[in-house]
Design a protein around this motif. Structure first.
Motif, PDB file in Angstrom:
ATOM      1  N   HIS A 109       0.817  -1.205   0.000  1.00  0.00           N
ATOM      2  CA  HIS A 109       0.000   0.000   0.000  1.00  0.00           C
ATOM      3  C   HIS A 109       0.846   1.247   0.000  1.00  0.00           C
ATOM      4  O   HIS A 109       1.996   1.229   0.435  1.00  0.00           O
ATOM      5  CB  HIS A 109      -0.915  -0.017   1.208  1.00  0.00           C
ATOM      6  CG  HIS A 109      -1.885  -1.148   1.167  1.00  0.00           C
ATOM      7  ND1 HIS A 109      -3.120  -1.048   0.598  1.00  0.00           N
ATOM      8  CD2 HIS A 109      -1.751  -2.428   1.562  1.00  0.00           C
ATOM      9  CE1 HIS A 109      -3.722  -2.214   0.658  1.00  0.00           C
ATOM     10  NE2 HIS A 109      -2.909  -3.080   1.248  1.00  0.00           N
ATOM     11  N   GLY A 110       0.237   2.354  -0.465  1.00  0.00           N
ATOM     12  CA  GLY A 110       0.962   3.621  -0.545  1.00  0.00           C
ATOM     13  C   GLY A 110       1.091   4.287   0.810  1.00  0.00           C
ATOM     14  O   GLY A 110       0.722   3.733   1.841  1.00  0.00           O
ATOM     15  N   TRP A 111       1.619   5.516   0.802  1.00  0.00           N
ATOM     16  CA  TRP A 111       1.816   6.238   2.056  1.00  0.00           C
ATOM     17  C   TRP A 111       0.497   6.759   2.613  1.00  0.00           C
ATOM     18  O   TRP A 111      -0.412   7.086   1.864  1.00  0.00           O
ATOM     19  CB  TRP A 111       2.802   7.379   1.856  1.00  0.00           C
ATOM     20  CG  TRP A 111       4.150   6.883   1.471  1.00  0.00           C
ATOM     21  CD1 TRP A 111       4.765   7.040   0.259  1.00  0.00           C
ATOM     22  CD2 TRP A 111       5.039   6.114   2.279  1.00  0.00           C
ATOM     23  NE1 TRP A 111       5.979   6.416   0.271  1.00  0.00           N
ATOM     24  CE2 TRP A 111       6.182   5.844   1.486  1.00  0.00           C
ATOM     25  CE3 TRP A 111       4.989   5.625   3.583  1.00  0.00           C
ATOM     26  CZ2 TRP A 111       7.251   5.104   1.978  1.00  0.00           C
ATOM     27  CZ3 TRP A 111       6.061   4.900   4.054  1.00  0.00           C
ATOM     28  CH2 TRP A 111       7.176   4.643   3.272  1.00  0.00           C
ATOM     29  N   GLY A 112       0.457   6.850   3.944  1.00  0.00           N
ATOM     30  CA  GLY A 112      -0.785   7.181   4.619  1.00  0.00           C
ATOM     31  C   GLY A 112      -1.374   8.529   4.248  1.00  0.00           C
ATOM     32  O   GLY A 112      -2.585   8.717   4.317  1.00  0.00           O
ATOM     33  N   THR A 113      -0.520   9.489   3.830  1.00  0.00           N
ATOM     34  CA  THR A 113      -1.048  10.799   3.480  1.00  0.00           C
ATOM     35  C   THR A 113      -1.920  10.741   2.239  1.00  0.00           C
ATOM     36  O   THR A 113      -2.837  11.538   2.061  1.00  0.00           O
ATOM     37  CB  THR A 113       0.117  11.780   3.252  1.00  0.00           C
ATOM     38  OG1 THR A 113       0.981  11.699   4.372  1.00  0.00           O
ATOM     39  CG2 THR A 113      -0.375  13.191   3.105  1.00  0.00           C
ATOM     40  N   GLU A 115      -3.325   7.663   0.954  1.00  0.00           N
ATOM     41  CA  GLU A 115      -4.266   6.542   0.896  1.00  0.00           C
ATOM     42  C   GLU A 115      -4.967   6.411   2.240  1.00  0.00           C
ATOM     43  O   GLU A 115      -4.367   6.670   3.275  1.00  0.00           O
ATOM     44  CB  GLU A 115      -3.503   5.244   0.607  1.00  0.00           C
ATOM     45  CG  GLU A 115      -3.671   4.764  -0.814  1.00  0.00           C
ATOM     46  CD  GLU A 115      -2.907   3.480  -1.038  1.00  0.00           C
ATOM     47  OE1 GLU A 115      -3.097   2.546  -0.250  1.00  0.00           O
ATOM     48  OE2 GLU A 115      -2.128   3.434  -1.997  1.00  0.00           O
ATOM     49  N   ALA A 116      -6.205   5.949   2.184  1.00  0.00           N
ATOM     50  CA  ALA A 116      -6.905   5.712   3.445  1.00  0.00           C
ATOM     51  C   ALA A 116      -6.238   4.536   4.156  1.00  0.00           C
ATOM     52  O   ALA A 116      -5.681   3.663   3.500  1.00  0.00           O
ATOM     53  CB  ALA A 116      -8.362   5.395   3.168  1.00  0.00           C
ATOM     54  N   PRO A 117      -6.265   4.527   5.495  1.00  0.00           N
ATOM     55  CA  PRO A 117      -5.696   3.385   6.215  1.00  0.00           C
ATOM     56  C   PRO A 117      -6.282   2.088   5.691  1.00  0.00           C
ATOM     57  O   PRO A 117      -7.483   1.989   5.432  1.00  0.00           O
ATOM     58  CB  PRO A 117      -6.124   3.636   7.652  1.00  0.00           C
ATOM     59  CG  PRO A 117      -6.305   5.102   7.744  1.00  0.00           C
ATOM     60  CD  PRO A 117      -6.747   5.559   6.381  1.00  0.00           C
TER      61      PRO A 117
END
Lengths: 150, 173, 89
Positions: A109-113, A115-117
């Motif tokens: 998964h991408g970075w939290g900024t 993508e949604a958790p």
């Protein structure tokens, strides 16, 4: 003995002043925001830390007034400095950084900024299962909802 | 339904949902008042018991710490590292031309899974030499770290993992 | 000796505040300015503490403590605003 304390306090005061100045100088000198972020979070904590230690020692040694407020302030600053830096970095990434071209890509998964958790729902469920009751959470939520318009 | 649920939850958590939080609240109150009077101690105890109960809905899980000796050793090590980090960064700021700094992003794979442990790790990374933790991947398995001067990214990742993460793993998991 | 050290430290901190002010006025992005204000708050705390030692009274610590708290909360509130477009959701 008095002289020893005097020298110690003076040295701590000078360390505090020097590091405060270096932190701010770094903020002016460095070319881009992310490196500028390093200067205040680091250099300034030691600057204020030195000042607080100096003042604690000074009042304990010369005014015979043991004050532990300084400890509280330095504890607070040491806990909040990383949070401030983290938030500023996140805001910067959000506004000015292209995640595809400029950041390393994590597996999965991408970075939290951006993508949604990922498994927020599953995590919530796990918390609810062995934690408190949904009723209390619901009640808290209702309380919030009732309070917010005011 | 709500009665039964509340009752079982109360059984589970009792009057002291977070003993650590209570203790630190009492301590902070006493530091804030700067005295050890009986009155302040009592008021501190009331706050230390009341606030965790009042806010326990926000923080359902209890934090488990395995070894307090490890916590103490970790704190002393981190304080030493903070002082070294400050001197390091000050040297970079003063004696290095800005164009010679090799700033770059590094993504650090995490083995820690509990949110508290990751929070402590991120805080430590920010306070120690030339690194600021910036973001967490959406599934919580990678930490994005910005380095002020990184000739060798592999070495930075290795240092974070062996020096800090391994010890935090001992403490929290 | 402490007096000399204090005049040096007060001067250094004031200079640091001026440098922060330069960044605040000049800073290309909004986040630069927030960083400048945040650093200014921390430097102000140092200044207040040095002044407290200079005057020999511990009454300034409450001011420093409150400044620390407000500085932190305002920075976080601003960053939340940039990230979410809202502070209290």
């Amino acid at each position: 003995m008095n002289l020893v304390f005097e020298i110690l306090v003076a040295v701590l005061i000078i360390i505090g002043g020097v590091f405060t100045l270096i932190g701010s100088w770094g903020m002016v000198k460095l070319p881009e925001l992310m490196s500028r972020l390093h200067a205040p979070t680091k250099a300034t904590t030691l600057g204020v830390g030195g000042a607080l230690l100096a003042s604690m020692l000074y009042f304990a040694a010369f005014k015979s007034h043991l004050s532990l407020h300084e400890l509280l302030i330095s504890m607070f600053l040491f806990l909040t400095a990383p949070i401030t830096a983290h938030f500023l970095a996140k805001a910067h990434i959000h506004r000015h950084v292209d995640p595809v071209r400029e950041l390393p890509r994590p597996d999965g998964h991408g970075w939290g900024t951006f993508e949604a958790p990922h498994d927020a729902a599953a995590e919530m469920k796990a918390v609810m299962d062995d934690g408190p009751d949904p009723a209390a959470a619901e009640k808290a939520h209702n309380d919030d909802a009732g309070r917010s318009p005011r | 339904m709500s009665d039964r649920a509340t009752a079982s939850a109360a059984d589970k958590r009792g009057w002291l949902p977070h003993p650590l939080l209570s203790a630190s609240l009492v301590l902070v109150w006493l530091l804030l008042q700067n005295s050890l009077d009986l009155g302040n101690l009592l008021l501190g105890l009331v706050l230390g018991l009341g606030i965790p109960l009042w806010t326990s809905g926000l923080w359902p899980k209890r934090l488990r710490v395995k070894s307090w000796v490890a916590v103490l050793r970790y704190s002393v090590m981190v304080i030493g590292d903070i002082v070294l980090a400050n001197i390091d960064v000050a040297r970079l700021i003063l004696f290095r031309r800005a164009s010679e700094l090799r700033t770059r992003w590094v993504s650090v794979p995490l083995e820690l899974s509990s949110p508290e442990a990751i929070t402590v790790l991120a805080g430590t990374v920010t306070m120690t030499p030339g690194t600021v933790s910036c973001d967490l991947s959406a599934d919580g398995r990678y930490l994005l770290v910005h380095c002020l001067d990184a000739p060798d990214t592999e070495q930075i990742v290795r240092e974070i993992k062996t020096r800090y993460e391994a010890r935090l793993k001992e403490i929290f998991e | 000796m402490i007096d000399h050290a204090l005049s040096f430290a007060l001067g250094a901190t004031s200079l640091a505040l001026l440098l922060n002010l330069w960044r605040l006025v000049h800073g290309p992005s909004v986040i630069d300015r927030v960083l400048a204000v945040d650093t200014m708050v921390i430097n102000m705390i140092a200044l207040i503490i040095f002044y407290g030692i200079h005057e020999g009274t511990p009454v300034y610590f409450e001011a420093a403590l409150i400044l620390a708290m407000f500085g932190f909360v305002s920075t976080v509130a601003f960053c939340r605003f940039v990230l979410r477009g809202d502070i209290i959701e």
